[in-house]
Design a protein around this motif. Structure first.
Motif, PDB file in Angstrom:
ATOM      1  N   ARG A 182      -4.771   8.958  -7.868  1.00 24.17           N
ATOM      2  CA  ARG A 182      -6.021   8.462  -7.801  1.00 24.17           C
ATOM      3  C   ARG A 182      -6.265   8.342  -6.248  1.00 24.17           C
ATOM      4  NH1 ARG A 182      -8.780   5.532 -10.902  1.00 24.17           N
ATOM      5  NH2 ARG A 182      -9.463   3.312 -10.280  1.00 24.17           N
ATOM      6  N   ILE A 183      -7.090   8.655  -5.550  1.00 22.09           N
ATOM      7  CA  ILE A 183      -7.628   8.400  -4.112  1.00 22.09           C
ATOM      8  C   ILE A 183      -8.884   6.673  -4.467  1.00 22.09           C
ATOM      9  CG2 ILE A 183      -9.677   8.967  -2.331  1.00 22.09           C
ATOM     10  CD1 ILE A 183      -8.497  12.092  -3.194  1.00 22.09           C
ATOM     11  N   SER A 184      -8.039   5.283  -3.399  1.00 21.99           N
ATOM     12  CA  SER A 184      -9.254   4.391  -3.417  1.00 21.99           C
ATOM     13  C   SER A 184      -9.672   5.040  -2.405  1.00 21.99           C
ATOM     14  CB  SER A 184      -8.135   2.903  -2.858  1.00 21.99           C
ATOM     15  OG  SER A 184      -7.284   3.648  -4.290  1.00 21.99           O
ATOM     16  N   PHE A 185     -11.020   4.503  -1.709  1.00 23.42           N
ATOM     17  CA  PHE A 185     -11.379   4.562  -0.042  1.00 23.42           C
ATOM     18  C   PHE A 185     -12.021   3.456   0.078  1.00 23.42           C
ATOM     19  CE2 PHE A 185     -16.154   6.932   1.660  1.00 23.42           C
ATOM     20  CZ  PHE A 185     -14.656   6.919   2.647  1.00 23.42           C
ATOM     21  N   VAL A 186     -12.004   3.196   2.007  1.00 22.95           N
ATOM     22  CA  VAL A 186     -12.272   1.911   1.998  1.00 22.95           C
ATOM     23  C   VAL A 186     -13.093   2.347   3.260  1.00 22.95           C
ATOM     24  CG1 VAL A 186     -12.115  -0.273   3.595  1.00 22.95           C
ATOM     25  CG2 VAL A 186     -10.752   0.299   1.600  1.00 22.95           C
ATOM     26  N   PRO A 187     -14.466   3.046   3.236  1.00 22.05           N
ATOM     27  CA  PRO A 187     -15.223   2.867   4.293  1.00 22.05           C
ATOM     28  C   PRO A 187     -15.550   2.142   5.588  1.00 22.05           C
ATOM     29  CG  PRO A 187     -16.969   3.239   2.484  1.00 22.05           C
ATOM     30  CD  PRO A 187     -15.603   2.875   2.236  1.00 22.05           C
TER      31      PRO A 187
ATOM     32  N   VAL B 257      -3.266   7.002  -3.586  1.00 19.54           N
ATOM     33  CA  VAL B 257      -3.593   7.054  -1.885  1.00 19.54           C
ATOM     34  C   VAL B 257      -5.085   6.862  -1.490  1.00 19.54           C
ATOM     35  CG1 VAL B 257      -4.282   8.805   0.026  1.00 19.54           C
ATOM     36  CG2 VAL B 257      -2.374   9.425  -2.692  1.00 19.54           C
ATOM     37  N   LEU B 258      -4.037   5.603  -0.351  1.00 18.11           N
ATOM     38  CA  LEU B 258      -5.799   5.177   0.462  1.00 18.11           C
ATOM     39  C   LEU B 258      -5.772   5.492   1.708  1.00 18.11           C
ATOM     40  CD1 LEU B 258      -6.776   2.307   0.346  1.00 18.11           C
ATOM     41  CD2 LEU B 258      -4.725   1.359   1.161  1.00 18.11           C
ATOM     42  N   VAL B 259      -7.194   5.205   1.231  1.00 15.29           N
ATOM     43  CA  VAL B 259      -8.270   6.161   2.519  1.00 15.29           C
ATOM     44  C   VAL B 259      -8.761   5.254   3.516  1.00 15.29           C
ATOM     45  CG1 VAL B 259      -9.428   8.009   3.337  1.00 15.29           C
ATOM     46  CG2 VAL B 259      -8.219   8.722   1.787  1.00 15.29           C
TER      47      VAL B 259
ATOM     48  N   ALA C 243     -14.327   3.128  -4.395  1.00 14.03           N
ATOM     49  CA  ALA C 243     -14.297   2.891  -2.893  1.00 14.03           C
ATOM     50  C   ALA C 243     -14.756   1.573  -2.991  1.00 14.03           C
ATOM     51  CB  ALA C 243     -16.003   3.334  -2.499  1.00 14.03           C
ATOM     52  N   LEU C 244     -14.294   0.548  -2.563  1.00 14.46           N
ATOM     53  CA  LEU C 244     -14.150  -0.929  -1.797  1.00 14.46           C
ATOM     54  C   LEU C 244     -15.518  -1.117  -0.954  1.00 14.46           C
ATOM     55  CD1 LEU C 244     -11.553   0.074  -2.473  1.00 14.46           C
ATOM     56  CD2 LEU C 244     -10.897  -2.182  -3.498  1.00 14.46           C
ATOM     57  N   PHE C 245     -15.904  -2.308  -1.169  1.00 16.10           N
ATOM     58  CA  PHE C 245     -17.280  -2.571  -0.102  1.00 16.10           C
ATOM     59  C   PHE C 245     -16.793  -4.249   0.223  1.00 16.10           C
ATOM     60  CE2 PHE C 245     -18.654   0.784  -1.329  1.00 16.10           C
ATOM     61  CZ  PHE C 245     -18.944   2.317  -0.045  1.00 16.10           C
TER      62      PHE C 245
ATOM     63  N   GLU D 289      -9.473  -9.619   9.041  1.00 13.35           N
ATOM     64  CA  GLU D 289      -8.949  -9.830   7.751  1.00 13.35           C
ATOM     65  C   GLU D 289      -9.436  -9.303   6.298  1.00 13.35           C
ATOM     66  OE1 GLU D 289      -6.315 -10.826   4.928  1.00 13.35           O
ATOM     67  OE2 GLU D 289      -5.901 -10.702   6.454  1.00 13.35           O
ATOM     68  N   GLY D 290     -10.935  -9.721   6.495  1.00 10.27           N
ATOM     69  CA  GLY D 290     -11.952  -9.122   5.562  1.00 10.27           C
ATOM     70  C   GLY D 290     -11.667  -7.373   4.801  1.00 10.27           C
ATOM     71  N   HIS D 291     -11.555  -6.376   6.743  1.00 11.09           N
ATOM     72  CA  HIS D 291     -11.564  -5.380   5.828  1.00 11.09           C
ATOM     73  C   HIS D 291      -9.815  -4.649   4.952  1.00 11.09           C
ATOM     74  CE1 HIS D 291     -14.943  -5.100   9.582  1.00 11.09           C
ATOM     75  NE2 HIS D 291     -15.038  -3.964   8.070  1.00 11.09           N
ATOM     76  N   ALA D 292      -8.560  -5.890   5.712  1.00 11.81           N
ATOM     77  CA  ALA D 292      -7.821  -5.822   5.505  1.00 11.81           C
ATOM     78  C   ALA D 292      -7.716  -6.198   3.539  1.00 11.81           C
ATOM     79  CB  ALA D 292      -6.650  -7.031   6.076  1.00 11.81           C
ATOM     80  N   SER D 293      -8.649  -6.929   2.601  1.00  5.26           N
ATOM     81  CA  SER D 293      -8.655  -7.458   1.621  1.00  5.26           C
ATOM     82  C   SER D 293      -8.797  -6.710   1.455  1.00  5.26           C
ATOM     83  CB  SER D 293      -9.148  -8.911   1.840  1.00  5.26           C
ATOM     84  OG  SER D 293     -10.548  -8.419   1.787  1.00  5.26           O
ATOM     85  N   LEU D 294      -9.468  -5.492   1.782  1.00  7.04           N
ATOM     86  CA  LEU D 294     -10.481  -4.169   0.586  1.00  7.04           C
ATOM     87  C   LEU D 294      -8.956  -3.684   0.871  1.00  7.04           C
ATOM     88  CD1 LEU D 294     -13.847  -4.045   2.513  1.00  7.04           C
ATOM     89  CD2 LEU D 294     -12.966  -5.082   0.760  1.00  7.04           C
ATOM     90  N   LEU D 295      -7.870  -2.971   1.896  1.00  6.66           N
ATOM     91  CA  LEU D 295      -7.627  -2.258   1.796  1.00  6.66           C
ATOM     92  C   LEU D 295      -6.199  -2.470   0.882  1.00  6.66           C
ATOM     93  CD1 LEU D 295      -7.654  -1.557   5.750  1.00  6.66           C
ATOM     94  CD2 LEU D 295      -8.167   0.496   4.164  1.00  6.66           C
ATOM     95  N   ARG D 296      -5.511  -3.623   1.238  1.00  4.04           N
ATOM     96  CA  ARG D 296      -4.880  -4.628   0.068  1.00  4.04           C
ATOM     97  C   ARG D 296      -5.430  -3.984  -0.902  1.00  4.04           C
ATOM     98  NH1 ARG D 296      -4.146  -8.473   4.381  1.00  4.04           N
ATOM     99  NH2 ARG D 296      -5.312  -9.419   3.312  1.00  4.04           N
ATOM    100  N   GLU D 297      -6.257  -4.162  -1.647  1.00  2.95           N
ATOM    101  CA  GLU D 297      -7.326  -3.998  -3.311  1.00  2.95           C
ATOM    102  C   GLU D 297      -7.234  -2.595  -2.906  1.00  2.95           C
ATOM    103  OE1 GLU D 297      -7.751  -4.283  -6.841  1.00  2.95           O
ATOM    104  OE2 GLU D 297      -7.053  -6.209  -5.536  1.00  2.95           O
TER     105      GLU D 297
END
Length: 283
Positions: free
Chosen positions: A23-28, A50-52, A144-146, A35-43
């Motif tokens: 299952r691929i999680s993606f943060v574009p 797999v986190l991309v 995908a997380l935004f 830290e805002g991006h980091a919160s997306l990555l942690r989730e």
């Protein structure tokens, strides 16, 4: 953590992971992570095998007078933050790889893109839609997380994903703020120390409207007047837009209810900042 620049390598890697049942999680992102991006990555780490993370300053979403050339970049710093958040793959393609010679395909969007940033930045969301569609095809994500700071962008991507039957679950994540309330943004790095303090007028405007609404005021005119007063008290601030909109359709409203969106874009000096709040929800 693996760093991939090549489009075909990323796509083949993603397809292989999908065949393995991962299952691929993606943060574009456009990089210069905070830290805002980091919160997306942690989730994303929590929800996927797999986190991309993608880092790509997309030229097609910048207008001819906007800040493409000076947009902040720090790949080494971004990779360090990404690795600390448990990222498995950083995909950092070049503009030439994403838009090779002869590229001409666009994505046609509807009324969601007309107001707010769509009115201020003609063509912006067309560029966003194209690059997100391409990234979904390359990375093959399940989710995908935004961030919700770009509220209209999130709404447009949700609509596009549903309309085009793209097999990606879109997750919106809360705005992350500095201790004094300023919404975290890569563009905050443009602000001088004095401008950084002046930028707090955006947050004060949100608080003023929320306080009035919680006391029972629903008139959009009166709520917006209170917000304008907060921003107008800062001499360096110039309002691009300040509007109350339906939180789903983005249509203008005369009366605010729970779920109404207050969205604003304000220039502090030469830096354009955006922020928003949904009335009735946590800030």
């Amino acid at each position: 953590m693996k760093l991939i620049h090549d489009v075909q390598e990323m796509q083949q890697t993603a397809l292989a992971l999908r065949r393995q049942g991962k299952r691929i999680s993606f943060v574009p992102t456009m990089g210069f992570l905070h830290e805002g991006h980091a919160s997306l990555l942690r989730e994303g780490r929590r929800q996927g095998d797999v986190l991309v993370l993608s880092i790509f300053v997309n030229p097609t979403q910048f207008g001819p007078t906007e800040d493409l050339d000076r947009y902040p970049r720090n790949l080494a710093g971004d990779c360090a933050l990404a690795e600390a958040c448990g990222t498995d793959i950083v995909f950092a393609p070049t503009a030439a790889a994403m838009y090779p010679p002869g590229f001409q395909t666009t994505v046609s969007l509807g009324p969601l893109t007309a107001p707010l940033c769509g009115a201020s930045r003609p063509g912006h969301f067309n560029g966003v839609a194209v690059v997100v569609t391409k990234l979904f095809g390359i990375v093959q994500p399940d989710i995908a997380l935004f961030g919700k700071k770009d509220f209209q962008q999130l709404a447009v991507i949700r609509r596009m994903t549903a309309d085009l039957n793209l097999p990606v679950e879109i997750i919106g994540m809360p705005i992350v703020r500095e201790p004094d309330g300023l919404a975290m943004s890569s563009r905050n790095s443009y602000l001088s120390p004095e401008e950084r303090q002046q930028a707090l007028c955006l947050y004060r405007a949100l608080l003023a409207v929320r306080e009035l609404f919680e006391r029972g005021e629903t008139s959009a005119e009166l709520l917006l007047t209170a917000a304008r007063a907060q921003i107008g008290a800062t001499s360096a601030a110039v309002i691009d837009y300040l509007e109350l909109r339906d939180g789903i359709t983005l249509e203008p409203v005369a009366q605010a209810i729970n779920g109404t969106l207050l969205a604003l874009a304000v220039k502090i000096g030469s830096t354009r900042l955006i922020d928003n709040t949904v009335l009735g929800e946590e800030l």
